[in-house]
Design a protein around this motif. Structure first.
Motif, PDB file in Angstrom:
ATOM      1  N   ASN A 106      22.324  24.035  25.803  1.00 13.53           N
ATOM      2  CA  ASN A 106      21.509  22.933  25.303  1.00 13.53           C
ATOM      3  C   ASN A 106      20.162  22.797  26.009  1.00 13.53           C
ATOM      4  OD1 ASN A 106      23.609  22.144  23.564  1.00 13.53           O
ATOM      5  ND2 ASN A 106      24.605  21.060  25.238  1.00 13.53           N
ATOM      6  N   ALA A 107      19.811  23.749  26.855  1.00 15.33           N
ATOM      7  CA  ALA A 107      18.600  23.612  27.682  1.00 15.33           C
ATOM      8  C   ALA A 107      17.349  23.455  26.831  1.00 15.33           C
ATOM      9  CB  ALA A 107      18.462  24.821  28.606  1.00 15.33           C
ATOM     10  N   ARG A 108      17.195  24.254  25.801  1.00 14.60           N
ATOM     11  CA  ARG A 108      15.986  24.178  24.973  1.00 14.60           C
ATOM     12  C   ARG A 108      15.909  22.862  24.201  1.00 14.60           C
ATOM     13  NH1 ARG A 108      13.212  28.809  24.984  1.00 14.60           N
ATOM     14  NH2 ARG A 108      14.328  30.681  25.540  1.00 14.60           N
ATOM     15  N   THR A 109      17.011  22.459  23.599  1.00 13.95           N
ATOM     16  CA  THR A 109      16.968  21.215  22.822  1.00 13.95           C
ATOM     17  C   THR A 109      16.777  20.007  23.728  1.00 13.95           C
ATOM     18  OG1 THR A 109      19.396  21.141  22.813  1.00 13.95           O
ATOM     19  CG2 THR A 109      18.320  22.081  20.879  1.00 13.95           C
ATOM     20  N   ASP A 110      17.425  19.999  24.887  1.00 10.58           N
ATOM     21  CA  ASP A 110      17.239  18.892  25.828  1.00 10.58           C
ATOM     22  C   ASP A 110      15.805  18.844  26.329  1.00 10.58           C
ATOM     23  OD1 ASP A 110      19.882  18.239  25.521  1.00 10.58           O
ATOM     24  OD2 ASP A 110      20.540  19.128  27.418  1.00 10.58           O
ATOM     25  N   PHE A 111      15.216  20.007  26.571  1.00  9.41           N
ATOM     26  CA  PHE A 111      13.836  20.059  27.047  1.00  9.41           C
ATOM     27  C   PHE A 111      12.877  19.560  25.967  1.00  9.41           C
ATOM     28  CE2 PHE A 111       9.781  22.224  27.709  1.00  9.41           C
ATOM     29  CZ  PHE A 111       9.525  21.879  29.029  1.00  9.41           C
ATOM     30  N   GLU A 112      13.118  19.938  24.725  1.00 11.11           N
ATOM     31  CA  GLU A 112      12.219  19.570  23.632  1.00 11.11           C
ATOM     32  C   GLU A 112      12.338  18.092  23.242  1.00 11.11           C
ATOM     33  OE1 GLU A 112       9.817  21.275  22.113  1.00 11.11           O
ATOM     34  OE2 GLU A 112      10.167  22.998  23.403  1.00 11.11           O
ATOM     35  N   LYS A 113      13.444  17.446  23.552  1.00 14.04           N
ATOM     36  CA  LYS A 113      13.627  16.037  23.190  1.00 14.04           C
ATOM     37  C   LYS A 113      12.557  15.148  23.807  1.00 14.04           C
ATOM     38  CE  LYS A 113      18.564  15.961  22.285  1.00 14.04           C
ATOM     39  NZ  LYS A 113      19.870  15.547  22.800  1.00 14.04           N
ATOM     40  N   GLY A 114      12.165  15.444  25.016  1.00 16.01           N
ATOM     41  CA  GLY A 114      11.204  14.597  25.711  1.00 16.01           C
ATOM     42  C   GLY A 114       9.753  14.957  25.448  1.00 16.01           C
ATOM     43  N   ARG A 115       9.513  15.996  24.676  1.00 20.67           N
ATOM     44  CA  ARG A 115       8.138  16.440  24.450  1.00 20.67           C
ATOM     45  C   ARG A 115       7.619  15.961  23.107  1.00 20.67           C
ATOM     46  NH1 ARG A 115       7.446  22.568  25.172  1.00 20.67           N
ATOM     47  NH2 ARG A 115       5.300  21.908  25.239  1.00 20.67           N
ATOM     48  N   THR A 116       6.335  15.767  23.046  1.00 27.67           N
ATOM     49  CA  THR A 116       5.687  15.446  21.777  1.00 27.67           C
ATOM     50  C   THR A 116       4.753  16.590  21.416  1.00 27.67           C
ATOM     51  OG1 THR A 116       3.906  14.299  22.916  1.00 27.67           O
ATOM     52  CG2 THR A 116       5.766  12.956  22.155  1.00 27.67           C
ATOM     53  N   HIS A 117       4.733  16.907  20.147  1.00 31.73           N
ATOM     54  CA  HIS A 117       3.883  17.988  19.662  1.00 31.73           C
ATOM     55  C   HIS A 117       2.820  17.404  18.749  1.00 31.73           C
ATOM     56  CE1 HIS A 117       6.585  21.070  21.191  1.00 31.73           C
ATOM     57  NE2 HIS A 117       7.576  20.331  20.750  1.00 31.73           N
ATOM     58  N   THR A 118       1.606  17.807  18.955  1.00 30.66           N
ATOM     59  CA  THR A 118       0.523  17.361  18.091  1.00 30.66           C
ATOM     60  C   THR A 118      -0.065  18.564  17.378  1.00 30.66           C
ATOM     61  OG1 THR A 118      -1.078  17.571  19.875  1.00 30.66           O
ATOM     62  CG2 THR A 118      -0.069  15.398  19.554  1.00 30.66           C
ATOM     63  N   THR A 119      -0.399  18.351  16.148  1.00 31.13           N
ATOM     64  CA  THR A 119      -1.024  19.393  15.356  1.00 31.13           C
ATOM     65  C   THR A 119      -2.420  18.924  15.011  1.00 31.13           C
ATOM     66  OG1 THR A 119       1.114  19.953  14.425  1.00 31.13           O
ATOM     67  CG2 THR A 119      -0.819  20.791  13.284  1.00 31.13           C
ATOM     68  N   THR A 120      -3.383  19.730  15.351  1.00 33.08           N
ATOM     69  CA  THR A 120      -4.768  19.400  15.040  1.00 33.08           C
ATOM     70  C   THR A 120      -5.107  19.992  13.682  1.00 33.08           C
ATOM     71  OG1 THR A 120      -5.282  19.523  17.375  1.00 33.08           O
ATOM     72  CG2 THR A 120      -7.142  19.559  15.844  1.00 33.08           C
ATOM     73  N   PRO A 121      -5.415  19.139  12.713  1.00 31.57           N
ATOM     74  CA  PRO A 121      -5.737  19.681  11.390  1.00 31.57           C
ATOM     75  C   PRO A 121      -7.108  20.348  11.429  1.00 31.57           C
ATOM     76  CG  PRO A 121      -6.006  17.315  11.403  1.00 31.57           C
ATOM     77  CD  PRO A 121      -5.457  17.687  12.748  1.00 31.57           C
ATOM     78  N   PHE A 122      -7.232  21.396  10.667  1.00 28.77           N
ATOM     79  CA  PHE A 122      -8.528  22.040  10.564  1.00 28.77           C
ATOM     80  C   PHE A 122      -9.137  21.657   9.230  1.00 28.77           C
ATOM     81  CE2 PHE A 122      -5.509  24.965   8.764  1.00 28.77           C
ATOM     82  CZ  PHE A 122      -6.133  25.443   7.639  1.00 28.77           C
ATOM     83  N   SER A 123     -10.430  21.598   9.193  1.00 29.14           N
ATOM     84  CA  SER A 123     -11.086  21.163   7.956  1.00 29.14           C
ATOM     85  C   SER A 123     -11.661  22.369   7.246  1.00 29.14           C
ATOM     86  CB  SER A 123     -12.186  20.162   8.277  1.00 29.14           C
ATOM     87  OG  SER A 123     -13.172  20.775   9.078  1.00 29.14           O
ATOM     88  N   THR A 124     -11.593  22.292   5.935  1.00 24.49           N
ATOM     89  CA  THR A 124     -12.207  23.313   5.100  1.00 24.49           C
ATOM     90  C   THR A 124     -13.227  22.621   4.211  1.00 24.49           C
ATOM     91  OG1 THR A 124     -10.571  23.073   3.359  1.00 24.49           O
ATOM     92  CG2 THR A 124     -10.082  24.682   5.097  1.00 24.49           C
ATOM     93  N   SER A 125     -14.043  23.388   3.580  1.00 22.77           N
ATOM     94  CA  SER A 125     -15.060  22.796   2.715  1.00 22.77           C
ATOM     95  C   SER A 125     -14.424  22.083   1.527  1.00 22.77           C
ATOM     96  CB  SER A 125     -16.038  23.862   2.232  1.00 22.77           C
ATOM     97  OG  SER A 125     -15.342  24.883   1.542  1.00 22.77           O
ATOM     98  N   GLU A 126     -13.254  22.591   1.069  1.00 21.05           N
ATOM     99  CA  GLU A 126     -12.578  21.926  -0.046  1.00 21.05           C
ATOM    100  C   GLU A 126     -12.061  20.552   0.355  1.00 21.05           C
ATOM    101  OE1 GLU A 126      -9.484  24.436  -1.451  1.00 21.05           O
ATOM    102  OE2 GLU A 126     -10.831  26.063  -1.961  1.00 21.05           O
ATOM    103  N   THR A 127     -11.531  20.456   1.573  1.00 18.77           N
ATOM    104  CA  THR A 127     -11.011  19.187   2.053  1.00 18.77           C
ATOM    105  C   THR A 127     -12.135  18.182   2.221  1.00 18.77           C
ATOM    106  OG1 THR A 127      -9.324  20.436   3.237  1.00 18.77           O
ATOM    107  CG2 THR A 127      -9.585  18.123   3.817  1.00 18.77           C
ATOM    108  N   GLN A 128     -13.248  18.608   2.755  1.00 14.22           N
ATOM    109  CA  GLN A 128     -14.353  17.720   3.008  1.00 14.22           C
ATOM    110  C   GLN A 128     -15.016  17.272   1.691  1.00 14.22           C
ATOM    111  OE1 GLN A 128     -16.819  19.947   5.653  1.00 14.22           O
ATOM    112  NE2 GLN A 128     -15.543  19.503   7.433  1.00 14.22           N
ATOM    113  N   SER A 129     -15.093  18.165   0.717  1.00 15.75           N
ATOM    114  CA  SER A 129     -15.757  17.800  -0.547  1.00 15.75           C
ATOM    115  C   SER A 129     -14.923  16.862  -1.398  1.00 15.75           C
ATOM    116  CB  SER A 129     -16.086  19.077  -1.348  1.00 15.75           C
ATOM    117  OG  SER A 129     -14.882  19.726  -1.701  1.00 15.75           O
TER     118      SER A 129
END
Length: 131
Positions: A106-129
């Motif tokens: 259970n080491a990996r799952t226990d370790f990941e429980k306390g972590r937060t993951h952030t995803t930085t969205p990338f912008s494209t010209s379609e998204t901005q328009s």
């Protein structure tokens, strides 16, 4: 990196290295042997490289936790093989060994429980328009 991409890339690199090595060797039989063996060996070498890559990609804290649990499991197994140890000690060691093995599972799952993951969205010209 996607694991499939890594496998394809590392297999290609191994085969490319074999091609480069065969260009230096002038003996056709040796060249054919190297090419044949590289085709057989490269997938296994790629799997090993993927395992190393995943291990390197792990956070240092998780790597330390896993290695310390594996070391503790090894110590328990040595103690269980010791013929001079009492049966009571061996029973306690078996219980401790099972506890370490469960923690390792259970080491990996226990370790990941306390972590937060952030995803930085990338912008494209379609998204901005569209906004």
């Amino acid at each position: 990196m996607n694991n499939n991409m890594f496998m394809a890339l590392s297999t290609s690199v191994v085969n490319g290295a074999a091609l480069a090595a065969t260009s230096v060797i002038g003996i056709p039989a040796v060249t054919q042997g190297i090419m044949a063996s590289s085709g057989i060996i490269s997938p296994f070498l790629s799997l090993w490289l993927l395992k190393v890559y995943i291990r390197i990609d792990d956070p240092a804290e998780l790597t330390r936790i896993i290695s310390s649990l594996k070391a503790s499991i090894g110590v328990c197994k040595k103690h269980l093989k010791d013929k001079s140890s009492s049966e009571e000690f061996k029973q306690k060691t078996r219980a401790q060994l099972e506890d370490f093995q469960i923690k390792l599972q259970n080491a990996r799952t226990d370790f990941e429980k306390g972590r937060t993951h952030t995803t930085t969205p990338f912008s494209t010209s379609e998204t901005q328009s569209s906004q």
